[in-house]
Motif scaffolding. Structure first.
Motif: not given
Lengths: 150, 150, 150, 150
Positions: D18-19, D21-22, D25-26, D30-33, D64, D93, D126
């Motif tokens: 899933v990650r 493919k995601t 697609v997106r 960029l980055g993490r939660k 971003t 952005q 980020v």
């Protein structure tokens, strides 16, 4: 297009759910049990008011978990056997900024000499290293992450 | 050539397998065999007492393993071919802070010029880079990790 | 238990072999095609001799591969749309330290204002960021890695 | 045990797929939660003109993606319970450089005291941390990445 978007959203949902559950299980136990720094050094000389401007190397530890964490530090030297463990206790959900040169058991870490640090904790912690140098009559400050292992 | 490559691959596989097992047994083989820095630079000018305040770039290496590690450094330049290998030996369970500008074989690394560093070690090591700049009549210090690869 | 361990070892061996082969194929192409920095900033003021002491943000790029790499930089601002691409060519096996404020196409990057950088390269490169600040009548220097993305 | 392991492996596989493919697609998310810093600190004293030379800790955030991201910050202290969430909105952005000591809800973050930061965002961001210290009559600057998790 609508189908593609729906699939994409579904995929996002699955991905988030999987990640959230993992995260929910692990709770707030952020970090790792092992960290390494090779650039350890603390100058013996300082200028300016103490203790703010005292030259130093400070280990910045964060324990986000619900249990205390004991961090065992091994200090590697340039010309003799490693020394340790130095033990630092970090209370649950607390940060601890530990000046390396305040560690005196089993022995003081020499000033003006290079060293490396290996941290082995009994629970996940986050570690960063602060370097402050006031030898030159001014303040020089640098922060350093542990080396990225795997 | 094909035979040589096959032999080389076989050697790598065996070596990795051995390392994995060793690592489980010994625990302390921390780090990687390859590290990269793109921000290398050392000023030619300095102020203040030598050698503490001499402007420099210093490679901070830590070998936590029970065997010596040879680190081969290739220096990449802005306007000519890479130069190397520079060889740095790090004794078992020792830290070594190696000033880049003390490396003179095969040739001195130019001052006042940008460079990149690729480290290839024959065993796992930890590497960080120190930058000290006393050109301005004061001390500026910065530490840098290798870039996160993989 | 013994069977499980054997399987686990087999899996590790396969995994290592695959990684080694990949690495052998890629040779010296170190780095990634995408890097991100969120802490971009360059002061408009400087003290001391130019250009050594000119305050700046410098992108330090290393291309270890045998082909030229074009790095497309998108600059993100605080209060308007992202600007780019800024294109930086890094020759094969060369390092390039590119002052951000020398990038003028499609437009100059404003001084005294925060920005973020996204790098998209057409081949693997290594990127680190240098910050030099001479506003205060002294030199302050800091180095920064790109953020660790998976 | 075997069933649990199989399920766990299946979950990992799904999550990775899933990650991957995601991400394809997106594009630009960029980055993490989640990000963590353990070396938080801001001096109460400054020298020189304000606000450029005011000592501070600044969180540098980059979003971003095409949607706004809310970053919830929890501040960990040395001697009392964590405080939070502090909420920082980062527009799509855009970059946002947020001085920690401008965060006043639910309460101001104390100066001259160590703290740790845990960031939980509702979308990928980020994060990097800036430290500026003008106490010594000169400027000291350092940048720090979040600790590499996983």
């Amino acid at each position: 297009m609508a189908l593609k978007d729906s699939l994409s959203q579904l995929k996002d949902t699955v991905s988030d759910t999987v990640r959230d559950k993992t995260s929910a299980v692990r709770g707030a136990d952020l970090g790792r049990k092992q960290w390494v720094f090779s650039a350890g050094f603390a100058p013996s000389q300082s200028t300016g008011a103490e203790p703010e401007f005292t030259s130093r190397n400070t280990l910045c530890l964060l324990n986000t978990s619900a249990a205390p964490v004991c961090v065992s530090v091994t200090v590697f030297h340039a010309d003799r056997e490693p020394v340790g463990p130095y033990e630092i206790l970090v209370e649950p959900q607390r940060v601890k900024h530990q000046r390396i040169n305040d560690l005196i058991e089993p022995e003081a870490v020499p000033l003006d000499a290079p060293y490396g640090l290996v941290l082995d904790a009994d629970g996940p912690v986050v570690a960063q290293l602060l370097y402050l140098d006031s030898r030159g009559g001014n303040l020089a400050v640098s922060h350093l992450n542990p080396v990225p292992l795997d």
